[in-house]
Write a protein that holds these residues in place. Structure first.
Motif, PDB file in Angstrom:
ATOM      1  N   LEU A 295      11.816   9.393   1.988  1.00 34.13           N
ATOM      2  CA  LEU A 295      10.499   9.986   1.727  1.00 34.13           C
ATOM      3  C   LEU A 295       9.564   9.008   1.034  1.00 34.13           C
ATOM      4  O   LEU A 295       8.412   9.338   0.754  1.00 34.13           O
ATOM      5  CB  LEU A 295      10.653  11.248   0.880  1.00 34.13           C
ATOM      6  N   SER A 296      10.024   7.802   0.734  1.00 32.92           N
ATOM      7  CA  SER A 296       9.255   6.828  -0.054  1.00 32.92           C
ATOM      8  C   SER A 296       8.845   7.455  -1.391  1.00 32.92           C
ATOM      9  O   SER A 296       7.772   7.192  -1.906  1.00 32.92           O
ATOM     10  CB  SER A 296       8.001   6.332   0.675  1.00 32.92           C
ATOM     11  N   VAL A 297       9.726   8.286  -1.937  1.00 29.02           N
ATOM     12  CA  VAL A 297       9.491   8.882  -3.256  1.00 29.02           C
ATOM     13  C   VAL A 297      10.144   7.961  -4.290  1.00 29.02           C
ATOM     14  O   VAL A 297      11.204   7.399  -4.044  1.00 29.02           O
ATOM     15  CB  VAL A 297      10.115  10.307  -3.309  1.00 29.02           C
ATOM     16  N   GLY A 298       9.477   7.782  -5.436  1.00 29.13           N
ATOM     17  CA  GLY A 298      10.029   6.870  -6.441  1.00 29.13           C
ATOM     18  C   GLY A 298       9.736   5.416  -6.106  1.00 29.13           C
ATOM     19  O   GLY A 298      10.298   4.504  -6.693  1.00 29.13           O
ATOM     20  N   PHE A 299       8.834   5.183  -5.133  1.00 23.57           N
ATOM     21  CA  PHE A 299       8.491   3.829  -4.671  1.00 23.57           C
ATOM     22  C   PHE A 299       7.195   3.326  -5.302  1.00 23.57           C
ATOM     23  O   PHE A 299       6.857   2.164  -5.166  1.00 23.57           O
ATOM     24  CB  PHE A 299       8.205   3.844  -3.163  1.00 23.57           C
ATOM     25  N   GLY A 300       6.406   4.231  -5.881  1.00 24.06           N
ATOM     26  CA  GLY A 300       5.070   3.824  -6.343  1.00 24.06           C
ATOM     27  C   GLY A 300       4.035   3.931  -5.233  1.00 24.06           C
ATOM     28  O   GLY A 300       2.856   3.624  -5.441  1.00 24.06           O
ATOM     29  N   VAL A 301       4.459   4.397  -4.061  1.00 21.05           N
ATOM     30  CA  VAL A 301       3.569   4.414  -2.898  1.00 21.05           C
ATOM     31  C   VAL A 301       2.700   5.673  -2.862  1.00 21.05           C
ATOM     32  O   VAL A 301       1.472   5.605  -2.724  1.00 21.05           O
ATOM     33  CB  VAL A 301       4.414   4.310  -1.602  1.00 21.05           C
ATOM     34  N   ILE A 302       3.348   6.831  -3.033  1.00 19.21           N
ATOM     35  CA  ILE A 302       2.607   8.092  -2.883  1.00 19.21           C
ATOM     36  C   ILE A 302       1.556   8.209  -3.986  1.00 19.21           C
ATOM     37  O   ILE A 302       0.420   8.616  -3.733  1.00 19.21           O
ATOM     38  CB  ILE A 302       3.575   9.297  -2.889  1.00 19.21           C
ATOM     39  N   ILE A 303       1.921   7.792  -5.226  1.00 21.28           N
ATOM     40  CA  ILE A 303       0.952   7.847  -6.329  1.00 21.28           C
ATOM     41  C   ILE A 303      -0.290   7.056  -5.937  1.00 21.28           C
ATOM     42  O   ILE A 303      -1.419   7.495  -6.154  1.00 21.28           O
ATOM     43  CB  ILE A 303       1.521   7.159  -7.593  1.00 21.28           C
ATOM     44  N   THR A 304      -0.071   5.859  -5.397  1.00 23.79           N
ATOM     45  CA  THR A 304      -1.200   5.000  -5.050  1.00 23.79           C
ATOM     46  C   THR A 304      -2.030   5.635  -3.941  1.00 23.79           C
ATOM     47  O   THR A 304      -3.259   5.719  -4.046  1.00 23.79           O
ATOM     48  CB  THR A 304      -0.698   3.609  -4.605  1.00 23.79           C
ATOM     49  N   TYR A 305      -1.370   6.092  -2.874  1.00 25.39           N
ATOM     50  CA  TYR A 305      -2.101   6.701  -1.766  1.00 25.39           C
ATOM     51  C   TYR A 305      -2.903   7.912  -2.259  1.00 25.39           C
ATOM     52  O   TYR A 305      -4.060   8.111  -1.876  1.00 25.39           O
ATOM     53  CB  TYR A 305      -1.133   7.149  -0.662  1.00 25.39           C
ATOM     54  N   ALA A 306      -2.272   8.745  -3.119  1.00 24.29           N
ATOM     55  CA  ALA A 306      -2.935   9.983  -3.561  1.00 24.29           C
ATOM     56  C   ALA A 306      -4.122   9.687  -4.476  1.00 24.29           C
ATOM     57  O   ALA A 306      -5.025  10.508  -4.599  1.00 24.29           O
ATOM     58  CB  ALA A 306      -1.932  10.887  -4.274  1.00 24.29           C
ATOM     59  N   SER A 307      -4.132   8.505  -5.111  1.00 27.67           N
ATOM     60  CA  SER A 307      -5.219   8.205  -6.047  1.00 27.67           C
ATOM     61  C   SER A 307      -6.560   8.030  -5.324  1.00 27.67           C
ATOM     62  O   SER A 307      -7.606   8.008  -5.953  1.00 27.67           O
ATOM     63  CB  SER A 307      -4.894   6.945  -6.847  1.00 27.67           C
TER      64      SER A 307
END
Ligand code: ALA
Length: 570
Positions: A295-307
Motif C-alpha cells: 500500500l506504500s504505507v509508512g513510506f512517506g509517500v501518501i503524506i506527501t501526495y495528500a499535502s
C-alpha cells in the motif's frame, strides 16, 4: 503561511496517483511469493487483519495529516512532523520519511528496468527457455548476479541500457510536476495495466492442464497451492523431530505419497491446520510487511501526495478507493497469475522456495516460453509490471523533491538535478554491487522492511496520541463523502499501535537477535550474519550508504529556515 505551489488537477487524478504508488511489483510478484511461502489461505487471514489494522488505519491517518500540514504550507515529511508535533526535534522524525522512499527508489528502479528489459526482449523474440537453468543463467547475466560490475554492458540483452532509460523517464516526469507528470502518466498507465492484467489472467486461468501426462501440474492445483487454508505435507523423522519434506497437492501426488509413506517408517503424511499456521510469528510479520509494502504505507509517500489536496477534497473515500484498487490488483490479479501459471507448467517441485525474483525472473519467463504465443503474454506481463513499477517509483521521488524545494527554497530545476545526482549515485552503487544481488537485498531488508515497520509504528502512535485521534477524525470529515466510523478511532488509537509494537518486537527478536521460537540455539538471518558473524563488505557499504544519506539530509533539515520557527495556527 506559505501556499503550496502545486496541486492535483482532479480528485480522480490523485486517487489514480496513490493507487499507482500502491500497485507495483509488490502486487504481482512479492504478494504471491509471500502468500505461498507462509501458508496460502492461512496467510490471507493475517493479511486481511493487517489490511484493516495497518493499511486502512495508518492510510487514513496519513491522508488526513498530510492534507492538514499541506494547508499550513508544508509538503515534506520533516515539515509535516514539525508542523503537528511542534518540538525542536520533531522534524528529524520526518527524516525516516525521506530515507525510506529514496533508498527504496535506488533499488526499485533497477527492478523496474529489468521488467522493461524483459518486456522488450519478449517482444523481440529473444526469450526462449527450455529449462530452469537456462532462464536462471539469462537472469544471472542480465542482472549481473555472478560478478560485481558485470551488468555494466550496453546491449539489448543487458540491464544497463534499460536502467538508463527508465531512470531518465522517471526524472522527466517528476520534472513536469504533479499534475503534468505523475498524474498524466498514471491516468494512462493505470487503465493500460488493468487491460494487460486481464489479458494475462484470462490466458493463465484457461491453461487447464497443459501436459495431460502430468495431471498434477494444473491451474487448479496452482490455485490450491496459493489459496488452500490447510496444507497436506510429507514429514520425515530426524532424531526426535518431524521435519516437513514437501507439500502434497493433487490426487496423484497424495496417492504417490501414501504409497511412499507405507514403505518408509521415517515418513508420515499430515495435514497442517489453519490455527497451527497462524501460531507462527513469521506469518504475521510477513503479512504485516506485505501490507506496508504493497500500500506504500509508512513510506512517506501518501503524506506527501495528500499535502497537495485542499480542504474541499474528499480523503476518506479516496483513500478507500485507492486501497481497494490495490487489493483488487493484488489479490484478484496478482494472486491468480504467477503461481498458478508456474504450477501448471513446472509442478509444485518447480515452485517451492522461489523468492520474489526467482518467481518473476526465472520461473515466469520459462513458463511464458512454454506457452503458445508466449512472447506476446510474456511482453504483456512484463510491460504491465514496468508500468506498475514506474507509477510506484515516481511516488518515491516526490517526497525528496518536496523536501528539497521546501528546505532549500529552490526551484524545480535545481531540486530535480540535486535529487537526480543523489539517487544516481545510490542507484549506481546498487547496480554495480550486483553479485548475489547483495546490495539490493541488504537495502530491501533494512530499509524496505525494518525502517518501514519502525516509521509505521511511530506514525501510528504520534498521529493518534499526539495529534489526537478525535482531532484526526474531525479533520478527516472535511470534504469527505462519508465519515470514518467513530468506533474505528479506537482501532486507530489502541489496536494499531499495540499490533505494530508487538510485530516490531517480534521482528527484532526473530530477525535481528535470531530468537528461535522452536527452542534451541539462536538462528541468525543472513542479514545479521552479513554484518556481524561473517561480515560482508558490500552489506556494510550498503548500511554506510544509508547513514551517509541520513547525515546529509539531517544537515539540510537542521539548516532549513522553513523548520526554524514554531508553526502558528495549529
Ligand atoms: N507499493 C509498491 C509495490 O507494491 C512499492 O510495489
Amino acid at each position: 503561511m506559505k501556499k503550496p505551489g502545486e496541486k492535483w488537477s482532479s480528485q480522480l487524478g490523485v486517487i489514480l496517483a496513490v493507487a499507482g504508488s500502491a500497485v507495483g511489483i509488490g502486487n504481482y510478484l512479492r504478494f504471491p511469493g509471500q502468500a505461498a511461502q507462509y501458508g496460502g489461505g492461512a496467510f490471507m487471514i493475517a493479511y486481511f487483519v493487517s489490511l484493516v489494522v495497518i493499511g486502512l488505519s495508518i492510510g487514513w491517518a496519513e491522508w488526513t495529516i498530510g492534507r492538514y500540514a499541506g494547508q499550513h504550507g508544508f509538503n515534506s515529511v520533516p515539515g509535516v512532523f514539525h508542523a503537528f508535533m511542534r518540538q525542536r526535534w520533531s522534524k528529524y522524525i520526518g527524516l525516516l520519511g525521506l530515507i525510506i522512499p529514496l533508498v527504496i527508489y535506488m533499488y526499485y528502479v533497477i527492478i523496474e528496468s529489468w521488467c522493461l528489459g524483459y518486456a522488450i526482449n519478449f517482444l523481440l523474440g529473444n526469450m526462449h527457455f527450455t529449462t530452469a537453468a537456462e532462464s536462471g543463467s539469462f537472469f544471472g547475466a542480465f542482472a549481473g548476479a555472478g560478478t560485481n560490475g558485470s551488468a555494466l554492458k550496453f546491449g539489448l540483452q543487458d540491464a544497463a541500457v534499460y536502467l538508463t532509460v527508465v531512470f531518465l523517464i522517471n526524472f522527466v516526469l517528476i520534472y513536469r510536476g504533479l499534475a503534468k507528470g505523475i498524474e498524466v502518466f498514471c491516468n494512462y498507465a493505470m487503465p493500460t495495466l488493468l487491460v494487460l492484467s486481464v489479458i494475462v489472467l484470462v490466458r493463465v486461468l484457461t491453461l487447464g492442464t497443459p501436459d495431460p501426462s502430468l495431471p498434477d501440474n494444473s491451474i487448479n492445483n496452482g490455485l490450491g497451492f496459493m489459496w488452500n487454508p490447510t496444507k497436506t505435507v510429507v514429514e520425515r523423522q530426524v532424531g526426535a523431530e518431524w521435519q516437513i519434506e514437501r507439500e502434497v497437492l493433487g490426487e496423484n501426488a497424495v496417492r504417490t505419497a501414501t504409497a511412499e509413506v507405507s514403505t518408509d517408517p521415517a515418513l508420515r503424511i499430515r495435514e497442517i491446520g489453519v490455527i497451527e499456521q497462524l501460531r507462527k510469528p513469521q506469518l504475521w510479520l510477513a503479512a504485516a510487511g506485505q501490507i506496508f509494502f504493497t500500500l506504500s504505507v509508512g513510506f512517506g509517500v501518501i503524506i506527501t501526495y495528500a499535502s497537495y489536496l485542499s480542504q474541499k477534497d474528499d480523503i476518506v473515500l479516496s483513500s478507500l478507493t485507492a486501497t481497494t484498487a490495490n487489493e483488487f490488483s493484488e489479490v484478484g490479479m496478482g494472486g491468480l497469475i504467477a503461481l498458478p501459471a508456474g504450477v501448471a507448467f513446472l509442478g509444485m517441485a518447480g515452485m517451492v522456495g522461489q523468492s520474489t525474483f526467482g518467481l518473476g525472473f526465472h520461473v515466469l519467463p520459462l513458463v511464458f516460453s512454454k506457452m503458445p504465443a508466449g512472447w506476446l503474454f510474456g511482453f504483456c506481463f512484463f510491460f504491465l509490471l514496468f508500468l506498475a513499477a514506474m507509477a510506484s517509483s515516481l511516488s518515491m521521488l516526490q517526497p525528496g523533491i518536496a523536501f528539497l524545494e521546501e528546505a532549500l527554497q529552490i526551484g524545480r530545476k535545481q531540486s530535480v538535478a540535486l535529487l537526480g545526482g543523489l539517487t544516481a549515485m545510490g542507484c549506481g552503487f546498487v547496480f554495480y554491487f550486483s553479485q548475489d544481488l547483495k546490495a539490493l537485498d541488504t537495502l530491501d531488508f533494512w530499509v524496505g522492511t525494518f525502517l518501514i515497520f519502525v516509521f509505521g509504528t511511530i506514525q501510528s502512535i504520534t498521529f493518534t496520541w499526539i495529534f489526537g485521534v478525535d482531532r484526526l477524525l474531525k479533520e478527516s470529515d472535511k470534504g469527505a463523502a462519508f465519515s470514518i466510523p467513530r468506533w474505528f478511532g479506537l482501532v486507530m488509537k489502541y489496536v494499531s499501535p499495540a499490533f505494530l509494537l508487538v510485530i516490531l518486537t517480534l521482528w527484532i527478536l526473530i530477525d535481528v537477535f535470531g530468537f528461535n521460537f522452536a527452542g534451541g540455539a539462536p538462528k541468525f538471518s543472513s542479514y545479521i550474519q552479513d554484518l556481524f558473524i561473517k561480515p560482508n563488505t558490500v552489506a556494510w557499504l550498503s548500511i554506510v550508504l544509508v547513514f551517509v544519506l541520513g547525515a546529509f539530509l539531517s544537515l539540510l533539515i537542521a539548516k532549513a529556515p522553513a523548520y526554524r520557527s514554531k508553526p502558528k495556527g495549529f
